[in-house]
Design a protein around this motif. Structure first.
Motif, PDB file in Angstrom:
ATOM      1  N   UNK A 188       0.603  -1.318  -0.059  1.00  0.00           N
ATOM      2  CA  UNK A 188       0.153  -0.141  -0.088  1.00  0.00           C
ATOM      3  C   UNK A 188       0.837   1.057  -0.070  1.00  0.00           C
ATOM      4  N   UNK A 189       2.308   1.186  -0.089  1.00  0.00           N
ATOM      5  CA  UNK A 189       3.041   2.276  -0.203  1.00  0.00           C
ATOM      6  C   UNK A 189       2.982   3.102   1.171  1.00  0.00           C
ATOM      7  N   UNK A 190       2.783   2.266   2.149  1.00  0.00           N
ATOM      8  CA  UNK A 190       2.812   2.735   3.731  1.00  0.00           C
ATOM      9  C   UNK A 190       4.361   2.444   4.295  1.00  0.00           C
ATOM     10  N   UNK A 191       4.953   3.199   5.187  1.00  0.00           N
ATOM     11  CA  UNK A 191       6.038   2.811   5.799  1.00  0.00           C
ATOM     12  C   UNK A 191       5.827   3.167   7.063  1.00  0.00           C
ATOM     13  N   UNK A 192       5.087   3.930   7.579  1.00  0.00           N
ATOM     14  CA  UNK A 192       4.867   4.302   9.157  1.00  0.00           C
ATOM     15  C   UNK A 192       3.302   4.469   9.307  1.00  0.00           C
ATOM     16  N   UNK A 193       3.271   3.466  10.495  1.00  0.00           N
ATOM     17  CA  UNK A 193       1.951   3.232  11.097  1.00  0.00           C
ATOM     18  C   UNK A 193       1.888   3.874  12.354  1.00  0.00           C
ATOM     19  N   UNK A 194       0.936   4.722  12.775  1.00  0.00           N
ATOM     20  CA  UNK A 194       0.858   5.156  14.131  1.00  0.00           C
ATOM     21  C   UNK A 194      -0.766   4.584  14.789  1.00  0.00           C
ATOM     22  N   UNK A 195      -0.790   4.151  15.906  1.00  0.00           N
ATOM     23  CA  UNK A 195      -1.932   3.532  16.226  1.00  0.00           C
ATOM     24  C   UNK A 195      -2.145   4.085  17.661  1.00  0.00           C
ATOM     25  N   UNK A 196      -3.483   4.956  17.764  1.00  0.00           N
ATOM     26  CA  UNK A 196      -3.596   5.416  19.345  1.00  0.00           C
ATOM     27  C   UNK A 196      -4.611   4.455  19.793  1.00  0.00           C
ATOM     28  N   UNK A 197      -4.396   4.272  21.201  1.00  0.00           N
ATOM     29  CA  UNK A 197      -5.424   3.496  22.035  1.00  0.00           C
ATOM     30  C   UNK A 197      -5.716   4.409  23.145  1.00  0.00           C
ATOM     31  N   UNK A 198      -6.746   5.216  22.946  1.00  0.00           N
ATOM     32  CA  UNK A 198      -7.267   6.167  23.929  1.00  0.00           C
ATOM     33  C   UNK A 198      -7.883   5.214  24.964  1.00  0.00           C
ATOM     34  N   UNK A 199      -7.717   5.811  26.302  1.00  0.00           N
ATOM     35  CA  UNK A 199      -8.445   5.244  27.447  1.00  0.00           C
ATOM     36  C   UNK A 199     -10.093   5.309  27.240  1.00  0.00           C
ATOM     37  N   UNK A 200     -10.392   6.167  26.736  1.00  0.00           N
ATOM     38  CA  UNK A 200     -11.889   6.207  26.350  1.00  0.00           C
ATOM     39  C   UNK A 200     -11.878   6.670  24.880  1.00  0.00           C
ATOM     40  N   UNK A 201     -12.763   6.157  24.295  1.00  0.00           N
ATOM     41  CA  UNK A 201     -13.126   6.349  22.625  1.00  0.00           C
ATOM     42  C   UNK A 201     -12.377   5.181  21.980  1.00  0.00           C
ATOM     43  N   UNK A 202     -12.509   5.360  20.692  1.00  0.00           N
ATOM     44  CA  UNK A 202     -12.114   4.601  19.564  1.00  0.00           C
ATOM     45  C   UNK A 202     -10.616   4.587  19.281  1.00  0.00           C
ATOM     46  N   UNK A 203     -10.228   3.385  18.968  1.00  0.00           N
ATOM     47  CA  UNK A 203      -8.490   3.482  18.367  1.00  0.00           C
ATOM     48  C   UNK A 203      -8.847   4.242  17.075  1.00  0.00           C
ATOM     49  N   UNK A 204      -7.509   4.768  16.764  1.00  0.00           N
ATOM     50  CA  UNK A 204      -7.758   5.507  15.547  1.00  0.00           C
ATOM     51  C   UNK A 204      -6.031   5.309  15.197  1.00  0.00           C
ATOM     52  N   UNK A 205      -6.075   5.109  13.814  1.00  0.00           N
ATOM     53  CA  UNK A 205      -4.633   5.039  13.040  1.00  0.00           C
ATOM     54  C   UNK A 205      -4.495   6.212  12.108  1.00  0.00           C
ATOM     55  N   UNK A 206      -3.171   6.509  11.985  1.00  0.00           N
ATOM     56  CA  UNK A 206      -2.472   7.531  10.845  1.00  0.00           C
ATOM     57  C   UNK A 206      -1.341   6.683  10.329  1.00  0.00           C
ATOM     58  N   UNK A 207      -1.446   6.622   8.966  1.00  0.00           N
ATOM     59  CA  UNK A 207      -0.343   5.847   8.298  1.00  0.00           C
ATOM     60  C   UNK A 207       0.357   7.088   7.406  1.00  0.00           C
ATOM     61  N   UNK A 208       1.696   6.910   7.262  1.00  0.00           N
ATOM     62  CA  UNK A 208       2.284   7.626   6.199  1.00  0.00           C
ATOM     63  C   UNK A 208       3.102   6.941   5.153  1.00  0.00           C
TER      64      UNK A 208
END
Length: 115
Positions: free
Chosen positions: A73-93
């Motif tokens: 997918x031409x992605x090299x960086x993946x950031x995944x945030x697991x908040x104490x409250x709320x939904x997990x979200x991801x940012x890829x670069x």
């Protein structure tokens, strides 16, 4: 009220010819140096991928140049945030995103964290 133009601050514009935009050098050092300085746990795999976890375990950062699923997918960086409250979200670069830009994103994330 009238203000003299001589009392107003001067507008400063950088010279266009002196400007150098970031470009990807495919080096992870700016991000890994930042995360190391922040006390994150960093582990390298034999395949040369790097995984980092924040001290509280709430954020994962992966540098995945040798991961077939992200590379496809031409992605090299993946950031995944697991908040104490709320939904997990991801940012890829993507592969052409400069590591300095990813480091800036992570610095803003850490700075504005509510934890």
């Amino acid at each position: 009220m009238n203000t003299s133009a001589t009392l107003l601050p001067a507008v400063v514009r950088p010279a266009v010819e002196g400007r150098h935009w970031l470009s990807s050098d495919h080096c992870a050092a700016p991000v890994l140096d930042l995360l190391d300085a922040l006390g994150w746990t960093i582990a390298e795999t034999p395949e040369a991928n790097v995984h980092a976890i924040s001290p509280d375990g709430g954020v994962y950062v992966g540098w995945l140049p040798e991961d077939p699923s992200t590379w496809a997918r031409e992605i090299v960086w993946r950031v995944q945030v697991l908040p104490a409250e709320g939904e997990v979200w991801v940012q890829e670069f993507g592969v052409h995103t400069p590591s300095e830009a990813v480091a800036g994103f992570l610095a803003a994330l850490v700075t504005h964290s509510s934890r």
